[in-house]
Design a protein around this motif. Structure first.
Motif, PDB file in Angstrom:
ATOM      1  N   VAL A  60      54.614  55.195   3.286  1.00 35.07           N
ATOM      2  CA  VAL A  60      53.338  54.780   2.706  1.00 35.07           C
ATOM      3  C   VAL A  60      52.797  55.951   1.892  1.00 35.07           C
ATOM      4  N   CYS A  61      52.435  55.694   0.634  1.00 33.91           N
ATOM      5  CA  CYS A  61      51.905  56.748  -0.235  1.00 33.91           C
ATOM      6  C   CYS A  61      50.619  57.307   0.376  1.00 33.91           C
ATOM      7  N   SER A  62      50.567  58.611   0.536  1.00 39.45           N
ATOM      8  CA  SER A  62      49.399  59.228   1.175  1.00 39.45           C
ATOM      9  C   SER A  62      48.193  59.256   0.242  1.00 39.45           C
ATOM     10  N   VAL A  63      48.426  58.977  -1.053  1.00 36.11           N
ATOM     11  CA  VAL A  63      47.305  58.951  -1.998  1.00 36.11           C
ATOM     12  C   VAL A  63      46.721  57.539  -2.086  1.00 36.11           C
ATOM     13  N   CYS A  64      47.582  56.552  -2.360  1.00 35.39           N
ATOM     14  CA  CYS A  64      47.066  55.217  -2.689  1.00 35.39           C
ATOM     15  C   CYS A  64      47.403  54.143  -1.657  1.00 35.39           C
ATOM     16  N   GLY A  65      48.396  54.382  -0.790  1.00 31.59           N
ATOM     17  CA  GLY A  65      48.744  53.392   0.219  1.00 31.59           C
ATOM     18  C   GLY A  65      49.856  52.441  -0.194  1.00 31.59           C
ATOM     19  N   ASN A  66      50.422  52.637  -1.397  1.00 35.14           N
ATOM     20  CA  ASN A  66      51.553  51.806  -1.833  1.00 35.14           C
ATOM     21  C   ASN A  66      52.766  52.067  -0.939  1.00 35.14           C
ATOM     22  N   ALA A  67      53.664  51.070  -0.857  1.00 29.00           N
ATOM     23  CA  ALA A  67      54.917  51.250  -0.135  1.00 29.00           C
ATOM     24  C   ALA A  67      55.973  51.725  -1.115  1.00 29.00           C
ATOM     25  N   PRO A  72      53.872  61.507  -3.089  1.00 36.98           N
ATOM     26  CA  PRO A  72      53.153  60.342  -3.608  1.00 36.98           C
ATOM     27  C   PRO A  72      54.100  59.351  -4.294  1.00 36.98           C
ATOM     28  N   CYS A  73      53.609  58.109  -4.429  1.00 34.68           N
ATOM     29  CA  CYS A  73      54.471  57.020  -4.885  1.00 34.68           C
ATOM     30  C   CYS A  73      54.726  57.078  -6.402  1.00 34.68           C
ATOM     31  N   SER A  74      55.637  56.203  -6.868  1.00 33.67           N
ATOM     32  CA  SER A  74      56.015  56.155  -8.282  1.00 33.67           C
ATOM     33  C   SER A  74      54.823  55.905  -9.189  1.00 33.67           C
ATOM     34  N   ILE A  75      53.855  55.143  -8.711  1.00 40.21           N
ATOM     35  CA  ILE A  75      52.684  54.839  -9.548  1.00 40.21           C
ATOM     36  C   ILE A  75      51.775  56.059  -9.630  1.00 40.21           C
ATOM     37  N   CYS A  76      51.518  56.691  -8.491  1.00 36.63           N
ATOM     38  CA  CYS A  76      50.602  57.852  -8.474  1.00 36.63           C
ATOM     39  C   CYS A  76      51.119  59.008  -9.314  1.00 36.63           C
ATOM     40  N   THR A  77      52.446  59.153  -9.426  1.00 40.58           N
ATOM     41  CA  THR A  77      53.000  60.295 -10.164  1.00 40.58           C
ATOM     42  C   THR A  77      53.394  59.937 -11.586  1.00 40.58           C
TER      43      THR A  77
HETATM   44 ZN   LIG Z   1      50.518  56.124  -4.585  1.00 41.64          ZN
END
Ligand SMILES: [Zn+2]
Ligand SMILES: [Zn+2]
Lengths: 202, 202
Positions: A60-67, A72-77
């Motif tokens: 689980v992305c620690s920034v946004c909660g995405n799986a 951080p997840c692909s979207i956050c970065t």
């Molecule tokens: Zn994220």
């Protein structure tokens, strides 16, 4: 009816587990198992490997909660995303549904549910504190509340707006057009795109 | 729509494979994947293990064609079964469906399809030779042709009957009629005619 054995216990166990997958019941689980037995090398073994790898790597992305499989997840970065706009969703399924609509190039924040006093879900059970922190830290200019058009969703939206009261962020919500009582994940891309384009001040 | 990455490639691959499972489409595959991500330890990892074990152990019974993890299969080696009655089915799914009905205590023979000259399926592509051999070797007294009520199914049934001509085995087929709980209004004329012709005393 019959308790006689008709196939191996390993196959029976597979059918039992498949029946727990949303979209499959006991009957379709048997059908799916037989199909995969026939497609052992093309489907059954690769699916076993994919499940095993996903179970090992998913996080689980620690920034946004995405799986995702990175944190951080692909979207956050993703540097091409407009970090000034945050879309707040209840669930990862809603995030993915909005991405499929492809109407926005924003980032997201997954609440992990909605406020529901009857079910014992309070603000501390959702990712609301981290949302308020993000808005302050990331200089968010617009927050789109893409929560479900349910009582709980709207209650949660009001609560979040209260928490953000003095940050100066523009808070918007999805346009009406989302059916009352409807869940985002079940809507088609066109409806989701239109609802995003027609978002209004909250 | 969007080609932007929203989650890890391992999860995308899992969704692609899940979408190939009968009963799941692309959308329900995503839903299923997200559900399993949430139930990683209760569902995702156990399902991976069950698929892997089934893929490793599953085999086709060399006697009857059932799918099992032992050969001969659990049905063929069950001493409580009446080996004098053989039920001939097109597919393993039909065998399992008949077993769920629990109406017979017989053994089975899976043809692996039906004769279909247009699709290039001839007698040698089906388990017909082995069926005739079994009837001779096992002293079968009754052969129930539980093939589908389709043109191909009936063609196959006739072909099998021809092949068995001089073995003296009694060949029967499933009764045509109104499904239990079925509404007359929804049935085709052929079924209704058959049900009328085979009417029984009330
Ligand atoms: Zn994220
Ligand atoms: Zn067998």
């Amino acid at each position: 009816m019959s308790t006689k054995r008709i196939t191996g216990p390993e196959i029976e166990k597979l059918i039992q587990l498949l029946a727990k997958v949303p979209g499959l019941g006991p009957r379709s689980a048997r059908r799916a198992a037989l199909h995969m037995i026939k497609k052992k090398n093309q489907l059954m073994a690769p699916l076993a490997a994919a499940l095993s790898e996903a179970a090992e790597k998913v996080t689980v992305c620690s920034v946004c909660g995405n799986a995702d499989t990175v944190d951080p997840c692909s979207i956050c970065t993703d540097p091409r995303r407009d970090g000034a706009t945050l879309i707040v969703v209840e669930d990862v399924a809603d995030l993915w549904a909005l991405e499929r609509a492809g109407a926005m190039n924003a980032k997201y924040h997954v609440l992990g549910g909605t406020l529901s006093p009857l079910d014992g879900v309070g603000p501390d059970d959702l990712n609301i504190r981290s949302l308020v922190d993000r808005v302050g830290a990331e200089g968010t200019s617009e927050l789109i509340l893409a929560v479900n058009a349910t009582v709980e969703g709207q209650t949660t939206a009001h609560y979040i707006t209260d928490q953000l009261g003095d940050t100066g962020v523009r808070v918007t919500r999805l346009a009406h057009g989302v059916p009352v009582g409807g869940e985002l994940d079940y809507l088609d891309e066109g409806t989701l795109s239109a609802a995003l384009r027609s978002r209004t001040s909250f």
